[in-house]
Design a protein around this motif. Structure first.
Motif, PDB file in Angstrom:
ATOM      1  N   LEU A  24      19.644 -38.181   1.832  1.00  0.00           N
ATOM      2  CA  LEU A  24      18.208 -38.481   1.859  1.00  0.00           C
ATOM      3  C   LEU A  24      17.940 -39.748   1.053  1.00  0.00           C
ATOM      4  CD1 LEU A  24      15.259 -37.767   2.486  1.00  0.00           C
ATOM      5  CD2 LEU A  24      15.258 -36.284   0.456  1.00  0.00           C
ATOM      6  N   MET A 475      13.308 -31.990   4.172  1.00  0.00           N
ATOM      7  CA  MET A 475      14.013 -33.258   4.409  1.00  0.00           C
ATOM      8  C   MET A 475      15.368 -33.246   3.730  1.00  0.00           C
ATOM      9  SD  MET A 475      11.001 -36.092   3.937  1.00  0.00           S
ATOM     10  CE  MET A 475       9.364 -35.852   4.642  1.00  0.00           C
ATOM     11  N   SER A 479      19.080 -33.528   5.415  1.00  0.00           N
ATOM     12  CA  SER A 479      19.998 -34.621   5.045  1.00  0.00           C
ATOM     13  C   SER A 479      21.415 -34.133   4.750  1.00  0.00           C
ATOM     14  CB  SER A 479      19.442 -35.372   3.830  1.00  0.00           C
ATOM     15  OG  SER A 479      19.557 -34.596   2.647  1.00  0.00           O
ATOM     16  N   GLY A 497      15.327 -37.555  -3.468  1.00  0.00           N
ATOM     17  CA  GLY A 497      16.255 -38.424  -2.749  1.00  0.00           C
ATOM     18  C   GLY A 497      17.613 -38.550  -3.399  1.00  0.00           C
TER      19      GLY A 497
END
Length: 552
Positions: A24, A475, A479, A497
């Motif tokens: 991500l 998300m 990923s 992330g």
């Protein structure tokens, strides 16, 4: 997977080079910093048309180059179809020249935009809150259901069989059109053929008939001349044969004295033999000559028939009439057998139709089994995204029509509120709800198929902190099996992330430029703190930023 991106002389970007990893990746930046410019550059890689307004410096060309790792995408067949060299590290390059012309390259081979689009749509998917119309299309909804139903192989088989079915239908249509035209001409062709058959055509007969006609039509004169010739040859006193025989005898008597006399004797003897043959043939011809008015009439009639047929068919030879007769026979025979050909083609179509129906039924059964699974997963995800009452009503029904992906008609309805009525997605869901539904669908799909790199462009706009946290979790989970980018304004998502990039503007020599930089851990703390509390960072914002990064 998008491995790297290079942008030169595009909009506010002078020269940008960035590498990406799997997992991500977060992209943040202030409003107006140039995130849309970055997406615009990527869209050129996807095959979007370009113009001179894309150039930062209109005297220099713009170059956008992306490197993709395609080793897990099963794209060899696509490369072969597009006549491209397959490389696991595939390079896509777009160039916009100062003249306004645009060029595209895949692994250094020039390609048309259609080829670029065919490949790039398998590599990267840019999704924004304003690009949710795809959700409402039957094609996309079927793709989602078929992914869960594992219908890939069946759909490939169906596509091939449908192509063959349509080909057979086209051939039948051609036969029917040909039959309709042939029937119009059949009677006339049959009449012409019958005329030629009755003429009993024989190649080379015209000359023989003309000679016979001239003989029969002038028989008295011919008989008279043959009789005179016979007498001139056979007269006992002055006949040519009698005289020549005497010459032969005289020369025979002196032939032994010299070869000259012997040669003369041989020549006269040879002439006498030939003349005797002529005499015998004249005698035979006289015997065979007989006036025959009936035969003359028959020959005359046949010649007139040939002449009339040649005039009708614009020919000068009987051989040409025979050729026309053969062609007419083929046409008439073909017309007479068209019913058999049509019946045979119809039988082939019915066989193909049965095969298609069998595959369609299997596809539909698989879809029916997959729908409850899809429905359950979507509703569960949407519940976590702040839509606790979201419900789907999804059904497929076989109809007597062949579509590009089977025989099913799809009902894909949605209700966002408890006790609310079910409607089509575009009527039942708001823009923000559609974004969450799309995220949920992509999340489910990522478990069943290898999706291309996906870039979510601010689909979290307008959602609360807790829901944004759930969106970030989704998300992040996606990923694990694919590359995901998220352009976001929310710190809860930014903190999740694996990598964090910042888009920013700066003035260089009084010229504004857009840049993209990868943040290290400390820089991420600052960026997330500013997202939490603004440029005037408080200690609590920094502490909160550290906590978000630690917990993710």
């Amino acid at each position: 997977m998008l491995s790297s991106l290079s942008i030169k002389n595009y909009a506010l970007i002078d020269n940008l080079q960035v590498n990406f990893n799997n997992g991500l990746s977060i992209i943040t930046g202030e409003t107006g910093a140039g995130k849309s410019i970055l997406l615009g550059g990527l869209s050129l890689i996807l095959g979007k048309r370009a113009d001179l307004s894309s150039l930062k410096d209109t005297t220099q060309k713009c170059i956008i180059e992306a490197v993709f790792d395609v080793s897990n995408y099963n794209l060899k067949t696509l490369f072969e179809t597009e006549d491209l060299d397959y490389e696991t590290q595939t390079i896509i390059r777009r160039e916009i020249l100062p003249s306004g012309k645009s060029r595209a390259f895949i692994n250094d081979s020039p390609v048309k935009l259609s080829s670029l689009q065919a490949l790039s749509e398998r590599l990267i998917d840019i999704h924004s809150q304003h690009q949710t119309l795809q959700l409402t299309s039957d094609d996309f909804q079927f793709q989602v259901i078929d992914a869960l139903a594992d219908n890939h192989t069946l759909l490939q088989q169906y596509t091939k069989e449908l192509k063959d079915y349509k080909k057979l239908q086209k051939e039948l249509k051609s036969l029917l059109v040909f039959q309709a035209e042939a029937i119009k001409e059949y009677d006339y062709n049959a009449f012409l053929l019958n005329e030629l058959i009755e003429a009993n055509l024989i190649e080379g007969e015209q000359q023989a008939l003309e000679e016979e006609y001239e003989t029969l039509n002038n028989i008295e004169g011919i008989q008279e001349k043959l009789s005179e010739s016979y007498k001139l040859l056979d007269d006992e006193q002055i006949g040519v044969l009698t005289t020549l025989t005497s010459v032969k005898n005289n020369l025979q008597n002196i032939s032994g004295f010299s070869t000259k006399y012997e040669d003369l004797f041989n020549r006269v003897n040879s002439s006498l033999i030939d003349l005797n043959d002529v005499f015998s043939e004249i005698d035979a011809l006289q015997e065979g000559l007989e006036a025959d008015p009936n035969r003359l009439e028959v020959v005359d009639s046949k010649l007139k028939t040939l002449h009339n047929l040649m005039q009708k068919h614009l020919t000068t030879e009987v051989s040409e009439l025979i050729k026309i007769k053969n062609e007419l026979e083929d046409k008439v025979t073909t017309t007479e057998h068209l019913d058999d050909d049509i019946n045979k083609k119809q039988a082939e179509i019915e066989t193909q139709k049965t095969q298609l129906k069998s595959i369609s039924k299997q596809i539909s059964e698989n879809r029916s089994k997959a729908i409850p699974v899809l429905k359950k997963q979507l509703e569960l995800i949407l519940k976590s995204l702040g839509m606790p009452n979201a419900q789907f009503k999804i059904e497929v029904a076989l109809v007597d029509q062949f579509f590009s992906n089977g025989q099913d008609e799809l009902t894909f309805l949605f209700s966002a509120n408890k006790g609310g009525s079910f409607n089509a997605l575009k009527k039942a869901a708001s823009g923000g709800e559609l974004s969450r539904i799309m995220l949920a669908i992509k999340s489910v799909l990522s478990k069943y198929v290898q999706l291309p790199t996906i870039m979510f462009d601010e689909i979290d706009t307008g959602v609360s902190g807790e829901i944004s946290n759930k969106m970030g979790d989704i998300m992040l989970q996606m990923s694990k099996t694919m590359q995901v980018f998220s352009i976001t304004h929310l710190p809860q998502i930014a903190a999740k992330g694996d990598a964090h990039f910042k888009v920013y503007k700066e003035d260089v020599n009084e010229v504004t430029q857009t840049n993209l930089v990868k943040l290290n851990h400390d820089e991420r703390i600052v960026e997330i703190a500013q997202m939490l509390g603004g440029l005037e960072m408080s200690s609590s914002a920094i502490a909160h930023a550290k906590e978000l990064l630690t917990n993710n």
